[in-house]
Write a protein that holds these residues in place. Structure first.
Motif, PDB file in Angstrom:
ATOM      1  N   ALA A 130       0.839  -1.201   0.000  1.00 31.61           N
ATOM      2  CA  ALA A 130       0.000   0.000   0.000  1.00 31.61           C
ATOM      3  C   ALA A 130       0.875   1.252   0.000  1.00 31.61           C
ATOM      4  O   ALA A 130       0.588   2.229  -0.689  1.00 31.61           O
ATOM      5  CB  ALA A 130      -0.925  -0.008   1.212  1.00 31.61           C
ATOM      6  N   GLN A 131       1.961   1.210   0.760  1.00 31.93           N
ATOM      7  CA  GLN A 131       2.895   2.328   0.808  1.00 31.93           C
ATOM      8  C   GLN A 131       3.518   2.575  -0.572  1.00 31.93           C
ATOM      9  O   GLN A 131       3.608   3.711  -1.027  1.00 31.93           O
ATOM     10  CB  GLN A 131       3.979   2.024   1.840  1.00 31.93           C
ATOM     11  CG  GLN A 131       4.942   3.148   2.105  1.00 31.93           C
ATOM     12  CD  GLN A 131       5.987   2.756   3.140  1.00 31.93           C
ATOM     13  OE1 GLN A 131       6.058   1.598   3.567  1.00 31.93           O
ATOM     14  NE2 GLN A 131       6.813   3.697   3.536  1.00 31.93           N
ATOM     15  N   ALA A 132       3.927   1.495  -1.252  1.00 31.52           N
ATOM     16  CA  ALA A 132       4.513   1.635  -2.588  1.00 31.52           C
ATOM     17  C   ALA A 132       3.497   2.193  -3.579  1.00 31.52           C
ATOM     18  O   ALA A 132       3.838   2.996  -4.452  1.00 31.52           O
ATOM     19  CB  ALA A 132       5.045   0.280  -3.075  1.00 31.52           C
ATOM     20  N   ALA A 133       2.240   1.782  -3.459  1.00 32.29           N
ATOM     21  CA  ALA A 133       1.197   2.304  -4.346  1.00 32.29           C
ATOM     22  C   ALA A 133       1.044   3.812  -4.163  1.00 32.29           C
ATOM     23  O   ALA A 133       0.917   4.560  -5.142  1.00 32.29           O
ATOM     24  CB  ALA A 133      -0.124   1.591  -4.084  1.00 32.29           C
ATOM     25  N   LEU A 134       1.070   4.278  -2.913  1.00 29.28           N
ATOM     26  CA  LEU A 134       0.973   5.718  -2.658  1.00 29.28           C
ATOM     27  C   LEU A 134       2.195   6.456  -3.197  1.00 29.28           C
ATOM     28  O   LEU A 134       2.076   7.538  -3.780  1.00 29.28           O
ATOM     29  CB  LEU A 134       0.807   5.981  -1.160  1.00 29.28           C
ATOM     30  CG  LEU A 134      -0.535   5.546  -0.570  1.00 29.28           C
ATOM     31  CD1 LEU A 134      -0.511   5.645   0.951  1.00 29.28           C
ATOM     32  CD2 LEU A 134      -1.673   6.380  -1.151  1.00 29.28           C
ATOM     33  N   ASP A 135       3.395   5.882  -3.003  1.00 30.53           N
ATOM     34  CA  ASP A 135       4.609   6.500  -3.551  1.00 30.53           C
ATOM     35  C   ASP A 135       4.545   6.571  -5.072  1.00 30.53           C
ATOM     36  O   ASP A 135       4.929   7.577  -5.678  1.00 30.53           O
ATOM     37  CB  ASP A 135       5.853   5.721  -3.125  1.00 30.53           C
ATOM     38  CG  ASP A 135       6.247   5.985  -1.676  1.00 30.53           C
ATOM     39  OD1 ASP A 135       5.778   6.980  -1.093  1.00 30.53           O
ATOM     40  OD2 ASP A 135       7.035   5.179  -1.143  1.00 30.53           O
ATOM     41  N   ALA A 136       4.064   5.516  -5.714  1.00 31.50           N
ATOM     42  CA  ALA A 136       3.945   5.513  -7.177  1.00 31.50           C
ATOM     43  C   ALA A 136       2.941   6.557  -7.638  1.00 31.50           C
ATOM     44  O   ALA A 136       3.172   7.259  -8.633  1.00 31.50           O
ATOM     45  CB  ALA A 136       3.529   4.118  -7.659  1.00 31.50           C
ATOM     46  N   GLU A 137       1.832   6.685  -6.917  1.00 30.89           N
ATOM     47  CA  GLU A 137       0.827   7.687  -7.272  1.00 30.89           C
ATOM     48  C   GLU A 137       1.408   9.101  -7.177  1.00 30.89           C
ATOM     49  O   GLU A 137       1.233   9.918  -8.085  1.00 30.89           O
ATOM     50  CB  GLU A 137      -0.380   7.555  -6.334  1.00 30.89           C
ATOM     51  CG  GLU A 137      -1.479   8.552  -6.634  1.00 30.89           C
ATOM     52  CD  GLU A 137      -2.632   8.430  -5.657  1.00 30.89           C
ATOM     53  OE1 GLU A 137      -3.776   8.559  -6.110  1.00 30.89           O
ATOM     54  OE2 GLU A 137      -2.391   8.232  -4.451  1.00 30.89           O
ATOM     55  N   ARG A 138       2.149   9.374  -6.105  1.00 27.47           N
ATOM     56  CA  ARG A 138       2.800  10.688  -5.957  1.00 27.47           C
ATOM     57  C   ARG A 138       3.807  10.928  -7.079  1.00 27.47           C
ATOM     58  O   ARG A 138       3.896  12.013  -7.643  1.00 27.47           O
ATOM     59  CB  ARG A 138       3.506  10.787  -4.604  1.00 27.47           C
ATOM     60  CG  ARG A 138       2.575  11.044  -3.470  1.00 27.47           C
ATOM     61  CD  ARG A 138       3.344  11.340  -2.172  1.00 27.47           C
ATOM     62  NE  ARG A 138       2.479  11.015  -1.071  1.00 27.47           N
ATOM     63  CZ  ARG A 138       2.603   9.955  -0.283  1.00 27.47           C
ATOM     64  NH1 ARG A 138       3.595   9.110  -0.453  1.00 27.47           N
ATOM     65  NH2 ARG A 138       1.755   9.737   0.688  1.00 27.47           N
ATOM     66  N   TYR A 139       4.588   9.897  -7.407  1.00 26.34           N
ATOM     67  CA  TYR A 139       5.581  10.019  -8.475  1.00 26.34           C
ATOM     68  C   TYR A 139       4.910  10.367  -9.802  1.00 26.34           C
ATOM     69  O   TYR A 139       5.332  11.281 -10.504  1.00 26.34           O
ATOM     70  CB  TYR A 139       6.385   8.722  -8.604  1.00 26.34           C
ATOM     71  CG  TYR A 139       7.322   8.717  -9.779  1.00 26.34           C
ATOM     72  CD1 TYR A 139       8.568   9.332  -9.697  1.00 26.34           C
ATOM     73  CD2 TYR A 139       6.965   8.116 -10.980  1.00 26.34           C
ATOM     74  CE1 TYR A 139       9.431   9.349 -10.776  1.00 26.34           C
ATOM     75  CE2 TYR A 139       7.820   8.130 -12.064  1.00 26.34           C
ATOM     76  CZ  TYR A 139       9.053   8.746 -11.961  1.00 26.34           C
ATOM     77  OH  TYR A 139       9.891   8.763 -13.040  1.00 26.34           O
ATOM     78  N   LEU A 140       3.860   9.641 -10.147  1.00 22.54           N
ATOM     79  CA  LEU A 140       3.161   9.890 -11.405  1.00 22.54           C
ATOM     80  C   LEU A 140       2.551  11.284 -11.424  1.00 22.54           C
ATOM     81  O   LEU A 140       2.591  11.978 -12.450  1.00 22.54           O
ATOM     82  CB  LEU A 140       2.088   8.823 -11.640  1.00 22.54           C
ATOM     83  CG  LEU A 140       2.624   7.425 -11.924  1.00 22.54           C
ATOM     84  CD1 LEU A 140       1.479   6.416 -11.957  1.00 22.54           C
ATOM     85  CD2 LEU A 140       3.414   7.398 -13.228  1.00 22.54           C
TER      86      LEU A 140
END
Length: 147
Positions: A130-140
């Protein structure tokens, strides 16, 4: 901590309804709508090989209604070698990430067993996923991607 592990191991090994199969690779589980029936395995060769060569033991069928499969202690990061930085022990190098899930390549995030050498449990993997998904969303979002 070690006393608890040793105590649990002693209980498991001494339980009449539990059979521990050491040094085997599970090829498949078989069963039906009523549940698990058996595991089809290969026993590792005496020289530590995979059991697929000429010296391999015959296929091993284990009757089972339940199974616990230990994945071992080496992270399955082989497909990332040469693409992402790896730390000692073969884990993805997260040293520059702080509390983030960033890897050595921009836009690539890691979660669970590959990145966490200390905890490695399933719940940790789920939480860091879940943490990685949030980081990926912020990155995008930072890259200008929108819904």
């Amino acid at each position: 901590k070690k006393k608890k592990s040793r105590s649990l191991a002693t209980r498991v090994l001494g339980h009449p309804n539990i059979a521990v199969e050491w040094n085997v690779t599970v090829d498949r589980f078989e069963g039906n709508a009523d549940g698990l029936r058996r595991a089809i395995c290969r026993r590792a060769t005496k020289d530590g090989g995979s059991g697929q060569g000429a010296a391999a033991d015959a296929e091993l069928t284990v009757r089972a209604s339940a199974a616990f499969v230990s994945i071992g202690h080496e992270p399955n990061t082989g497909l990332f070698r040469g693409q992402l930085a790896l730390a000692a022990g073969g884990y993805l190098d997260m040293s520059e990430a702080g509390r983030s899930t960033r890897t050595s390549v921009a836009g690539v995030f890691a979660a669970g067993d590959l990145a966490d050498h200390q905890y490695r449990q399933a719940i940790t993997s789920a939480g860091s996923g879940a943490q990685a998904a949030l980081d990926a969303e912020r990155y995008l979002s930072d890259q200008g991607w929108t819904d």
